[in-house]
Motif scaffolding. Sequence first.
Motif, short mmCIF file in Angstrom:
data_model
loop_
_atom_site.label_atom_id
_atom_site.label_comp_id
_atom_site.label_asym_id
_atom_site.label_seq_id
_atom_site.Cartn_x
_atom_site.Cartn_y
_atom_site.Cartn_z
N LYS A 19 1.03 3.47 -2.46
CA LYS A 19 0.87 2.11 -1.97
C LYS A 19 1.67 1.90 -0.69
O LYS A 19 1.17 1.31 0.27
CB LYS A 19 1.32 1.13 -3.06
CG LYS A 19 1.20 -0.31 -2.69
CD LYS A 19 1.68 -1.18 -3.83
CE LYS A 19 1.84 -2.61 -3.41
NZ LYS A 19 2.45 -3.42 -4.45
N GLN A 49 0.43 1.16 3.28
CA GLN A 49 0.97 0.07 4.09
C GLN A 49 1.48 0.58 5.43
O GLN A 49 1.24 -0.05 6.46
CB GLN A 49 2.11 -0.62 3.36
CG GLN A 49 1.66 -1.56 2.28
CD GLN A 49 2.83 -2.25 1.61
OE1 GLN A 49 3.89 -1.66 1.45
NE2 GLN A 49 2.62 -3.49 1.24
N MET A 76 -4.08 -6.17 1.55
CA MET A 76 -2.71 -5.71 1.37
C MET A 76 -1.74 -6.89 1.28
O MET A 76 -0.80 -6.86 0.49
CB MET A 76 -2.31 -4.78 2.52
CG MET A 76 -1.06 -4.01 2.28
SD MET A 76 -1.16 -2.82 0.94
CE MET A 76 -2.25 -1.60 1.62
N ASN A 87 -2.12 -8.40 -2.11
CA ASN A 87 -1.49 -7.51 -3.06
C ASN A 87 0.02 -7.66 -3.03
O ASN A 87 0.68 -7.64 -4.08
CB ASN A 87 -1.88 -6.06 -2.77
CG ASN A 87 -1.48 -5.13 -3.86
OD1 ASN A 87 -1.10 -5.54 -4.94
ND2 ASN A 87 -1.57 -3.85 -3.59
N SER A 121 2.58 -9.06 -6.17
CA SER A 121 3.56 -8.15 -6.76
C SER A 121 4.91 -8.81 -6.93
O SER A 121 5.37 -9.57 -6.23
CB SER A 121 3.79 -6.92 -5.91
OG SER A 121 2.65 -6.34 -5.46
#
Length: 72
Positions: free
Chosen positions: A8, A12, A65, A68, A72
Motif C-alpha cells: 500500500k 502511494q 488513495m 482509503n 484507515s
Amino acid sequence: MSALFNFKSLLQVILLLLCSCTYVHAQWPSLLDRYKDHGVFGAFWKMARVGERASPYVSVACILMAINQFNS
C-alpha cells in the motif's frame, strides 16, 4: 515499516512520484526534458510522460488513495 516492503505504501509513493513529476514537467518542461536520456533523471521524465498521458486514471487513483487514507 519501509515503503518498499508494504504494498500500500509502495503504491502511494509511486502515485505521488507520478503526480509530482507531472506537475514539475507542466511548470518547468525544460527541467525534465534535458535529462530524458540520462538514467535516473530519465525515469522522472518517463513518470511525467505517464502522468500526462494517463491523467484521468492517475486522478482517479489519487482520489481512491485519499479515500482509503481517510478510512484507515
